[in-house]
Each structure stands twice: as structure tokens, then as C-alpha cells.
Design an enzyme around this catalytic site. Sequence first.
Site, short mmCIF file in Angstrom:
data_model
loop_
_atom_site.label_atom_id
_atom_site.label_comp_id
_atom_site.label_asym_id
_atom_site.label_seq_id
_atom_site.Cartn_x
_atom_site.Cartn_y
_atom_site.Cartn_z
N TYR A 205 -24.53 39.57 -6.34
CA TYR A 205 -24.62 38.86 -7.61
C TYR A 205 -23.75 39.51 -8.69
O TYR A 205 -23.24 38.84 -9.57
CB TYR A 205 -26.07 38.85 -8.13
CG TYR A 205 -26.90 37.67 -7.69
CD1 TYR A 205 -27.11 37.41 -6.34
CD2 TYR A 205 -27.48 36.83 -8.63
CE1 TYR A 205 -27.89 36.34 -5.95
CE2 TYR A 205 -28.26 35.76 -8.24
CZ TYR A 205 -28.46 35.52 -6.90
OH TYR A 205 -29.24 34.47 -6.52
N LYS A 256 -29.98 43.13 6.68
CA LYS A 256 -29.16 42.62 7.78
C LYS A 256 -28.39 43.82 8.34
O LYS A 256 -27.15 43.84 8.38
CB LYS A 256 -28.24 41.50 7.26
CG LYS A 256 -27.48 40.74 8.33
CD LYS A 256 -28.34 39.84 9.19
CE LYS A 256 -27.52 39.24 10.32
NZ LYS A 256 -28.32 38.47 11.29
N ASP A 289 -32.68 37.02 8.94
CA ASP A 289 -32.80 35.75 9.68
C ASP A 289 -34.18 35.67 10.35
O ASP A 289 -34.86 34.64 10.31
CB ASP A 289 -31.66 35.56 10.68
CG ASP A 289 -31.42 36.79 11.56
OD1 ASP A 289 -32.00 37.86 11.30
OD2 ASP A 289 -30.65 36.66 12.54
N ASP A 313 -33.54 36.01 -3.35
CA ASP A 313 -33.41 34.68 -3.95
C ASP A 313 -33.80 33.63 -2.92
O ASP A 313 -34.58 32.71 -3.20
CB ASP A 313 -31.95 34.47 -4.40
CG ASP A 313 -31.75 33.10 -5.03
OD1 ASP A 313 -32.60 32.68 -5.82
OD2 ASP A 313 -30.73 32.45 -4.71
N ASP A 317 -37.74 31.50 -2.56
CA ASP A 317 -37.87 30.03 -2.55
C ASP A 317 -38.61 29.58 -1.30
O ASP A 317 -39.45 28.68 -1.34
CB ASP A 317 -36.48 29.36 -2.58
CG ASP A 317 -36.06 28.96 -3.99
OD1 ASP A 317 -36.50 29.63 -4.95
OD2 ASP A 317 -35.29 27.98 -4.14
C1 IPM Z 1 -33.69 32.41 -9.40
C2 IPM Z 1 -32.55 31.45 -9.61
C3 IPM Z 1 -31.38 32.21 -10.20
C4 IPM Z 1 -30.95 33.27 -9.20
C5 IPM Z 1 -30.19 31.32 -10.61
C6 IPM Z 1 -30.60 30.22 -11.56
C7 IPM Z 1 -29.06 32.12 -11.20
O1 IPM Z 1 -32.23 30.81 -8.43
O2 IPM Z 1 -34.14 33.02 -10.39
O3 IPM Z 1 -34.14 32.55 -8.26
O4 IPM Z 1 -30.17 32.98 -8.27
O5 IPM Z 1 -31.40 34.40 -9.33
MG MG Z 2 -33.55 31.24 -6.83
#
Ligand code: IPM
Ligand code: MG
Length: 392
Positions: A205, A256, A289, A313, A317
Site C-alpha cells: 500500500y 505467502k 490462499d 484487506d 472482507d
Molecule cells: C478498507 C478499504 C480501504 C483499504 C480502501 C478504501 C482504501 O478497502 O478499509 O478495507 O484498502 O484499506
Molecule cells: Mg477493504
Amino acid sequence: MTNAEARRPLHSSLLSLLLLLPSSFLTARAFLHPSFPSLSSTRMQTPTGRRHRTEGVRMAVGAKGEYAVTLLPGDGIGPEIMTATVGVLEVVAAKASFKFKFQDALIGGAALDAMDDPFPDTSLQACQSSDSVLLACIGGYKWDKNPREKRPETGLLKMRKTLGLFANLRPAKVLPQLVSASTLKPEVVSGVDIMVVRELTGDVYFGTPKGIRTGSDGEREGFNNMIYKESEIRRIAQVAYGVAEKRGKKLCSVDKANVLDVSQLWREVVTEEGLRHHPDVALEHMYVDNAAMQLIRNPKQFDTIVCGNLFGDILSDEASMLVGSLGMLPSASLGDPRGPGVFEPCHGSAPDIAGEDKANPLAMILSAAMMLRYDLSQPQAAEALEAAVERT
Ligand code: IPM
Ligand code: MG
């Protein structure tokens, strides 16, 4: 007009949430209990700084009578869920006899529109002068085609970096009443309670060099640098072990290492840190993975997960979908002991329903509970808020 009067009335689900606050909250009794520190004995503004270590995670503001909190409502549904959350916080504070002093600041698209900067210095200064920061969400179609430096996301990344928020805690806890909201079978998800500890200010990042260039063969190539310093790995490992110690004493470190050198160092340092300081926490390493697959196959095997920024990240999710909805997930971003933490829901700004009073504020309210716990030394108020949400 007072702050409270200026806020819109809470909608009915929030009112019922407030009614569900534990009865101990409605009297001063809980606060007279010997285990609940009195305000005078916990006014812990140390002579050397305003924070002290709490929960083995970080330095936090000691319990006190009034907290300065910067609100970053951001874009889309952000302002509505922020208004709802502030209403709930004011009720909780009144019941627990402390106060909030809120100030608004700009971030994301709203900041771009007003100041042509997705995280202006005025917002940074507002955050730095606060005990804590509440952020709703950023982004929207309007700014989607902007160049990178003028995108709402750039403001979010700048905020994380400049405030030194290297540790992002994303809990995914399946509530019994929401088991059916998940796309997975009830027997797979019921009882899931995972904490993802994501490193937030390093990795690909922020790594340099990065960019898009034209190679000597005339072809364009894009590149980013996946890079971690040993100290960066060590400090996030320390946070993760601290969190795991307070939970199920099980830590899964995701990398990884079969392919990436940066992951090889990650694995070495996380292992070392455990052997040296946390022999009581059972450490396991997992390739990313496999972790992605195991999270769906058998999520109950996980207690605390630690990973770098990019893997975190993605996996956070994925973990959120065990719960059924991103709309339920809070997060805490913590780091530099001299500055505030930032507390925000994991979901986006849902521009398609913005302004329609349809947005579910629960993740934002749960983020406020994390703020009470991790930053403001008000664990009982945090528990009360979480219990109320669970019963809503
Ligand atoms: C998160 C989001 C952010 C990230 C984006 C919006 C930059 O996806 O907070 O998970 O990738 O960290
Ligand atoms: Mg995110």
C-alpha cells in the site's frame, strides 16, 4: 442550539436500542461498584503524556469527565450514520456521567469538494488535538474518475499514515439472530468469533518505488513494492499477541512465505516475538490462499488472525461475509501512543441509498463502542452499547 438539539431525531430502531441498554446503566449503582474505578482515581493524564497502557494493546486516554472527539462523517451515508451514532453516544455518556465535546472535520469527497484535498491539514490537526476520532465512510461515484491524489481513498490512506495507525482490528462475530443472514450453512458460521489484526501503514500500500513507467522495450509496466521493515512486523505482532492473549490465546499468522521474501521475514519475526514474549499463545502460520479457503470451510478454527495490509484487506472482507453483512462490522485503527485512535465501520459509503434514511448504523455504533473500550477507558459503557446492539 445545543449539539444534541441540532441532531436529527433518532429513528425507531435506535430508540429501541437505547431502551435495551442494561438496567445497570440507568442507575449510578454500576459506577459505585468497587471494580468500577471512580473518575477521580482514574484521571490518568500522566505527567509525561496523556495516555497510559490499557488492555495490552496500546496507550489510551485515561477515564475522565470529558472527551474531545473529532467526527469525520465523510461521504454517502456517512453523515446519517454519524448523526445516529452521536445521538446514541450522548445518551450513553449522560447515563455514565461523562461528556463528549464533538467537532466535525472533513475527509474524502466532502473534503475534496470543499478544499480540493481528501484529507486537509485542518482535519489532521483536529484529529491530533482529540482524544479519539470517529470516521463514517468515504467515496462516491462523483470522484471515481479523479486522478489518484484527488481520490477519497487517498485521504483515508493519508489519515492512517499521518496518524501512525498501524494496527487495524476488525472483529467478525456472528450473532445468533443473524446466523441465517450468512450465505454459508448455519452450522458452519454459528459461534464464529474472529478478530482480524491487519497491519495498516505498510506493505504494498505504501511501499516505494511505485508507479507506471515505460520500459526500455517501449512497453508500459506498473509496479509496487511489497516491503516490511522488521520493526513494523514486530510491532503489529506485539499487538496481535496482546489481542490473542485477551481472547482464545490462539494466533494464526497469514503470509505467502512459500513465494515472497517479505513473508519469510514476516514469519520469522512473528515466530520470534511469540517465543520470546508470548509462549502462552498458540501460534500457527498459514499461507494466504489456504487461509482464504479455511475461512469459508471451517471458520471456527480461527480466533485471532494477524496479517499484512493487503492480505488483511482481502481476508477482512471475506470474514465479514461470515457474519452476513459488512453493515455489521466495526473496526478500530490504533497506533502511535501520542495520538488518537480512529474508529470506523468496515463498510463503504453506499451512495445509492445516501440521504434516504435507510442505512443501518449498527457498524458505526459498534465502532463507537470500540472507541469507548480501546481509546477512552470506558469499558463498561462499551459493553453496554454492544449488549444493546446484540439485543436489537
Ligand atoms: C478498507 C478499504 C480501504 C483499504 C480502501 C478504501 C482504501 O478497502 O478499509 O478495507 O484498502 O484499506
Ligand atoms: Mg477493504
